[in-house]
Design a protein around this motif. Structure first.
Motif, PDB file in Angstrom:
ATOM      1  N   ALA A  59      43.897  -6.249  11.537  1.00  0.00           N
ATOM      2  CA  ALA A  59      42.422  -5.965  12.050  1.00  0.00           C
ATOM      3  C   ALA A  59      41.744  -6.905  12.808  1.00  0.00           C
ATOM      4  O   ALA A  59      41.354  -6.886  13.852  1.00  0.00           O
ATOM      5  N   VAL A  60      42.094  -8.303  12.270  1.00  0.00           N
ATOM      6  CA  VAL A  60      41.129  -9.491  12.887  1.00  0.00           C
ATOM      7  C   VAL A  60      42.055  -9.711  14.061  1.00  0.00           C
ATOM      8  O   VAL A  60      41.327 -10.031  15.297  1.00  0.00           O
ATOM      9  N   LEU A  61      43.424  -9.793  14.117  1.00  0.00           N
ATOM     10  CA  LEU A  61      44.185 -10.099  15.252  1.00  0.00           C
ATOM     11  C   LEU A  61      43.961  -9.145  16.584  1.00  0.00           C
ATOM     12  O   LEU A  61      43.716  -9.467  17.402  1.00  0.00           O
ATOM     13  N   GLU A  62      43.682  -7.809  16.182  1.00  0.00           N
ATOM     14  CA  GLU A  62      43.666  -6.903  17.181  1.00  0.00           C
ATOM     15  C   GLU A  62      42.233  -7.188  17.819  1.00  0.00           C
ATOM     16  O   GLU A  62      41.937  -7.076  19.019  1.00  0.00           O
ATOM     17  N   LEU A  63      41.407  -7.294  16.905  1.00  0.00           N
ATOM     18  CA  LEU A  63      39.846  -7.557  17.348  1.00  0.00           C
ATOM     19  C   LEU A  63      39.717  -8.890  18.210  1.00  0.00           C
ATOM     20  O   LEU A  63      39.186  -8.953  19.043  1.00  0.00           O
ATOM     21  N   ALA A  64      40.332  -9.956  17.804  1.00  0.00           N
ATOM     22  CA  ALA A  64      40.705 -10.926  18.716  1.00  0.00           C
ATOM     23  C   ALA A  64      41.041 -10.815  19.972  1.00  0.00           C
ATOM     24  O   ALA A  64      40.424 -11.446  20.823  1.00  0.00           O
ATOM     25  N   ASP A 109      32.418 -10.059   8.719  1.00  0.00           N
ATOM     26  CA  ASP A 109      33.290 -11.384   8.308  1.00  0.00           C
ATOM     27  C   ASP A 109      34.656 -11.071   9.350  1.00  0.00           C
ATOM     28  O   ASP A 109      35.255 -12.026   9.724  1.00  0.00           O
ATOM     29  N   ASP A 110      34.991  -9.851   9.633  1.00  0.00           N
ATOM     30  CA  ASP A 110      36.240  -9.994  10.586  1.00  0.00           C
ATOM     31  C   ASP A 110      35.836 -10.426  11.875  1.00  0.00           C
ATOM     32  O   ASP A 110      36.478 -10.928  12.680  1.00  0.00           O
ATOM     33  N   HIS A 111      34.568 -10.044  12.447  1.00  0.00           N
ATOM     34  CA  HIS A 111      33.896 -10.654  13.443  1.00  0.00           C
ATOM     35  C   HIS A 111      33.977 -12.029  13.548  1.00  0.00           C
ATOM     36  O   HIS A 111      34.681 -12.690  14.699  1.00  0.00           O
ATOM     37  N   ASP A 112      33.606 -12.566  12.820  1.00  0.00           N
ATOM     38  CA  ASP A 112      33.567 -14.076  12.467  1.00  0.00           C
ATOM     39  C   ASP A 112      34.774 -14.534  12.577  1.00  0.00           C
ATOM     40  O   ASP A 112      34.948 -15.849  13.031  1.00  0.00           O
ATOM     41  N   ILE A 128      48.029 -16.176  16.953  1.00  0.00           N
ATOM     42  CA  ILE A 128      49.064 -15.157  16.721  1.00  0.00           C
ATOM     43  C   ILE A 128      49.572 -15.230  15.122  1.00  0.00           C
ATOM     44  O   ILE A 128      50.300 -14.284  14.713  1.00  0.00           O
ATOM     45  N   GLY A 129      49.197 -16.382  14.544  1.00  0.00           N
ATOM     46  CA  GLY A 129      49.698 -16.388  12.993  1.00  0.00           C
ATOM     47  C   GLY A 129      48.920 -15.771  12.187  1.00  0.00           C
ATOM     48  O   GLY A 129      48.813 -15.834  11.056  1.00  0.00           O
ATOM     49  N   GLU A 130      47.578 -15.378  12.517  1.00  0.00           N
ATOM     50  CA  GLU A 130      46.564 -14.611  11.814  1.00  0.00           C
ATOM     51  C   GLU A 130      47.152 -13.485  11.093  1.00  0.00           C
ATOM     52  O   GLU A 130      47.869 -12.491  11.555  1.00  0.00           O
ATOM     53  N   ALA A 131      46.881 -13.473   9.905  1.00  0.00           N
ATOM     54  CA  ALA A 131      47.934 -12.372   9.268  1.00  0.00           C
ATOM     55  C   ALA A 131      47.036 -10.995   8.980  1.00  0.00           C
ATOM     56  O   ALA A 131      47.842 -10.094   8.591  1.00  0.00           O
ATOM     57  N   ASP A 132      45.973 -10.998   9.153  1.00  0.00           N
ATOM     58  CA  ASP A 132      45.150  -9.614   9.071  1.00  0.00           C
ATOM     59  C   ASP A 132      45.363  -8.970  10.312  1.00  0.00           C
ATOM     60  O   ASP A 132      44.581  -9.408  11.528  1.00  0.00           O
TER      61      ASP A 132
END
Lengths: 279, 279
Positions: free
Chosen positions: A199-204, B168-171, A193-197
């Motif tokens: 878009a990446v957090l939502e994808l995760a 890269d967002d996927h990765d 949950i510390g991911e700053a982006d």
């Protein structure tokens, strides 16, 4: 035999159900009269009440309160016990419990039935909760042999797997397989949950499935439990956390240095070792 | 539509079963003639063979080989394709795949169906493997829009949940929820078996139960998979590992300093956050 149970939650209630089904008479004490009523209605006790006075006819008393309440409960309980009453507990750490309770009642043996469900409280109690579960007894040099034998004779027929060990060995073992996993698992969630982006957090969040579910389960559990482990098993937990950090650093170094041979050796070792823990 | 599948393992075979059940004609290629026979017998393909020549009539080709075989396979495949054939893959990392394959075939779109079982190979293939699973497509600025639309139109009817994002967002996302958990879980097992006292280690093995089982599962899995994640998603994995180590250090500091308030806040945060990942 007359059995007393102080604290009628999941463990106390389940012990009552199991011991009554083996022909014992069970008397329970809870701080809540509603819990006493429910314990009677569910058949977990023959009788229950708010007063520790009920324990005076018990030959063995199981202390099933939270760790934080144990010391004060035993101080209050002692005047109601007869000299040969055996006292045992079900706390999930043993060094602190034995050090705290044994001086208050010499006829005491530490115990830890390693069973549970996601639920808690008397309504969650099950008669077969302890079936096939480990039940650890932690006598010390000063524990009366008769006390250990008596508790063991009571809980063995519940299909438990009995272990006897020193309190500190118990605490080191559970630090590895119970308390450390909670901390590494919680750290996993906290790191994610510390991911700053965003878009990446939502994808995760969208892509997480069974691997993340399993690895994060105990780290996303009841914070009170994790806190209790750290407070009452601090020394052993820190010892395990330091060893874990060393291993993690080694793994990070392998990956940073593209040392695939070492990483593969480590992963083969863990694949091979895991079944040893899950027999 | 004529669909080609190169690599008839769990994913390739399951795609064949699913796409045939939606009325497509599926042609498969494997390096093993036994696998071709089994794929035909199981109904995963209409026809299969050893030669990539079979792909010349395919309108869309799914590349379902292991990551390590992809580049060489595409070099060999390209002479058999017609100019408008759409090529896609099912690899579990996307930055490396897109960077490697797109220069070899411009009509390429990276893909990652996030489904699997503990088994592998054509015998494990299931027609509903992708049902309700995420299917990530990773077009770049140079990916033809028609290629993305075509692959999406093929896999959406398999009840997949389609995501589109940059490679890269996927990765980064899978580093968090899939690759990091493998490394933290493997470190847990490796740390436990480092216990120097054999009595404590034996006790730990005897006492381990569901918490340890879940937390250690992915770290005790196939070493090849863990190695592949580290090799092909090295940058994003190291980024996640560093963040994880920072979080772990923070947690260790809270416990060492008996800072229960901060530890409790952290554990409450992880309890609250976990369901976001498991909707």
């Amino acid at each position: 035999m007359n059995i007393g149970i102080v604290g009628l939650g999941l463990i106390g209630g389940s012990l009552g159900l199991a011991l009554r089904s083996h022909g014992h008479t069970v008397l329970g004490v809870s701080r809540q009269s509603h819990t006493c009523q429910r314990a009677i209605a569910r058949g977990a006790v023959d009788d229950a009440g708010l007063s520790l006075n009920l324990m005076q006819s018990a030959e063995v008393v199981f202390l099933c309160t939270p760790l934080a309440a144990m010391q004060a409960t035993v101080v209050e309980l002692v005047p109601h016990l007869t000299a040969d009453t055996v006292l045992t507990d079900v706390g999930s750490v043993k060094g602190w419990v034995v050090k705290t309770i044994a001086p208050l009642w010499s006829n005491f043996v530490g115990g830890h039935p390693m069973a549970g469900t996601a639920e808690s409280g008397i309504e969650a109690a099950l008669p077969d909760l302890f079936s096939n579960a480990p039940y650890v007894l932690t006598p010390t040099e000063t524990t009366p042999a008769g006390a250990v034998q008596l508790v063991e004779a009571l809980v063995r027929p519940l299909q438990t797997r009995i272990y006897r060990c020193r309190p500190d060995d118990h605490d080191r073992a559970v630090a590895w397989i119970s308390h450390l996993p909670v901390m590494t698992s919680a750290s996993l969630i906290a790191a994610c949950i510390g991911e700053a982006d965003p878009a990446v957090l939502e994808l995760a969040c969208g892509l997480a499935s069974s691997g993340f579910r399993d690895t994060s389960r105990v780290g996303g559990g009841n914070p009170e439990l994790g806190l209790m482990m750290a407070q009452y098993n601090q020394v052993a937990l820190i010892r395990s956390l330091h060893a874990y950090r060393d291993t993690l650093n080694q793994m990070i170094a392998h990956i940073e240095q593209s040392d695939w041979r070492s990483l593969e050796a480590l992963l083969k070792q863990t694949q091979q070792a895991r079944p040893e823990f899950l027999q």
